[in-house]
Design a protein around this motif. Structure first.
Motif, PDB file in Angstrom:
ATOM      1  N   SER A  30      -0.496   0.607   3.347  1.00 54.73           N
ATOM      2  CA  SER A  30      -0.427   0.313   1.472  1.00 54.73           C
ATOM      3  C   SER A  30      -1.237   0.805   0.518  1.00 54.73           C
ATOM      4  N   GLN A  31      -2.341   1.357   1.065  1.00 50.24           N
ATOM      5  CA  GLN A  31      -2.886   1.694  -0.379  1.00 50.24           C
ATOM      6  C   GLN A  31      -2.971   3.496  -0.547  1.00 50.24           C
ATOM      7  N   GLN A  32      -1.343   4.370   0.739  1.00 49.38           N
ATOM      8  CA  GLN A  32      -1.030   5.297   0.157  1.00 49.38           C
ATOM      9  C   GLN A  32       0.400   4.664  -0.956  1.00 49.38           C
ATOM     10  N   PHE A  33       0.984   4.138  -0.304  1.00 40.10           N
ATOM     11  CA  PHE A  33       2.106   3.581  -1.470  1.00 40.10           C
ATOM     12  C   PHE A  33       1.341   3.463  -3.040  1.00 40.10           C
ATOM     13  N   LEU A  34       0.579   2.519  -2.824  1.00 40.00           N
ATOM     14  CA  LEU A  34      -0.550   2.065  -4.403  1.00 40.00           C
ATOM     15  C   LEU A  34      -1.030   3.198  -4.808  1.00 40.00           C
ATOM     16  N   LYS A  35      -1.211   4.426  -4.050  1.00 37.58           N
ATOM     17  CA  LYS A  35      -1.529   5.174  -5.151  1.00 37.58           C
ATOM     18  C   LYS A  35      -0.230   6.706  -5.500  1.00 37.58           C
ATOM     19  N   PHE A  36       1.356   6.692  -4.634  1.00 38.36           N
ATOM     20  CA  PHE A  36       2.293   6.891  -4.654  1.00 38.36           C
ATOM     21  C   PHE A  36       3.048   6.415  -6.526  1.00 38.36           C
ATOM     22  N   ILE A  37       3.189   5.124  -6.509  1.00 37.14           N
ATOM     23  CA  ILE A  37       3.782   4.229  -7.397  1.00 37.14           C
ATOM     24  C   ILE A  37       2.871   4.874  -8.683  1.00 37.14           C
ATOM     25  N   LEU A  38       1.252   4.553  -8.981  1.00 37.75           N
ATOM     26  CA  LEU A  38       0.931   4.704  -9.655  1.00 37.75           C
ATOM     27  C   LEU A  38       1.134   6.154 -10.144  1.00 37.75           C
ATOM     28  N   SER A  39       0.736   7.383  -9.452  1.00 41.82           N
ATOM     29  CA  SER A  39       0.855   8.490  -9.960  1.00 41.82           C
ATOM     30  C   SER A  39       2.673   9.036 -10.385  1.00 41.82           C
ATOM     31  N   TYR A  40       3.328   8.191  -9.976  1.00 34.20           N
ATOM     32  CA  TYR A  40       4.603   8.424 -10.487  1.00 34.20           C
ATOM     33  C   TYR A  40       4.500   7.514 -11.891  1.00 34.20           C
ATOM     34  N   THR A  41       4.063   6.409 -11.339  1.00 40.22           N
ATOM     35  CA  THR A  41       4.112   5.526 -12.937  1.00 40.22           C
ATOM     36  C   THR A  41       2.985   6.276 -14.069  1.00 40.22           C
ATOM     37  N   ASN A  42       2.159   6.475 -13.702  1.00 35.89           N
ATOM     38  CA  ASN A  42       1.203   7.788 -14.883  1.00 35.89           C
ATOM     39  C   ASN A  42       1.112   8.646 -15.417  1.00 35.89           C
ATOM     40  N   LYS A  43       2.406   9.523 -14.804  1.00 38.27           N
ATOM     41  CA  LYS A  43       3.164  10.820 -15.016  1.00 38.27           C
ATOM     42  C   LYS A  43       3.903  10.442 -15.963  1.00 38.27           C
ATOM     43  N   ILE A  44       4.799   8.896 -15.973  1.00 45.77           N
ATOM     44  CA  ILE A  44       6.470   9.140 -16.824  1.00 45.77           C
ATOM     45  C   ILE A  44       5.405   8.255 -18.383  1.00 45.77           C
ATOM     46  N   ASN A  45       3.817   7.345 -17.826  1.00 47.08           N
ATOM     47  CA  ASN A  45       3.280   7.019 -19.358  1.00 47.08           C
ATOM     48  C   ASN A  45       3.124   7.803 -19.955  1.00 47.08           C
ATOM     49  N   PHE A  46       2.507   9.356 -19.331  1.00 51.79           N
ATOM     50  CA  PHE A  46       1.912  10.424 -19.837  1.00 51.79           C
ATOM     51  C   PHE A  46       2.738  10.755 -20.889  1.00 51.79           C
TER      52      PHE A  46
END
Length: 174
Positions: A78-94
């Motif tokens: 679950s921790q890794q899954f959160l990192k995965f989703i945050l990484s994708y979201t941050n890239k798109i948001n930036f």
């Protein structure tokens, strides 16, 4: 009250259908490259923690079918899954100069308890683009696992395991 689909614990050795959609049914993939970015992030963050059996990425949601590796620390996936989703979201948001979450806060998950349901789910996930009228032909849709499962190209998808559930490649295609 939270749904069982958001409270079901992700356990080592378990197989899960994980899915989520964009906030307010909004798109989460805006360009063709976004689908590839998502898949690269998926591989980067989850390949050491799970075997991926199937996926379908549609403009406003995704479906994943995976098996968490045995002997994994509780909550590590679950921790890794959160990192995965945050990484994708941050890239798109930036890139798009936007703020906030792309996805609903809690991804949904269903633990798969039997092989028949697992096989139906592989079918369902690969046919999901047709169900949502994204394409008329699931076999040619680029952002699902079907083409990977039927090909012989190198992949990190657990292709042989998926085929084995159906008795081989021909049976899977059928």
């Amino acid at each position: 009250m939270p749904s069982k689909k958001t409270r079901t614990p992700i356990e080592p050795g378990g197989t899960y259908h994980i899915y989520n959609r964009g906030n307010n049914f909004q798109d989460v993939f805006f360009r063709a490259d976004d689908y590839l970015l998502f898949l690269n992030k998926l591989k980067q963050y989850l390949s050491n923690y799970s075997s991926i059996y199937a996926f379908a990425l549609l403009p406003n949601h995704y479906h994943l079918l995976l098996r968490v590796i045995d002997n994994l620390e509780i909550n590590k996936f679950s921790q890794q899954f959160l990192k995965f989703i945050l990484s994708y979201t941050n890239k798109i948001n930036f890139r798009d100069k936007r703020d906030g979450s792309l996805f609903l806060p809690n991804f949904k998950r269903i633990k798969i308890e039997n092989e028949d349901y697992l096989k139906r789910l592989i079918y369902y996930i690969n046919h999901n683009p047709v169900k949502h009228k994204v394409t008329n032909d699931f076999k040619s849709y680029k952002f699902s696992s079907y083409q990977i499962i039927v090909s012989e190209k190198p992949t990190s998808l657990a292709r042989e395991k998926v085929r084995s559930y159906f008795g081989g490649l021909e049976e899977f295609i059928e």
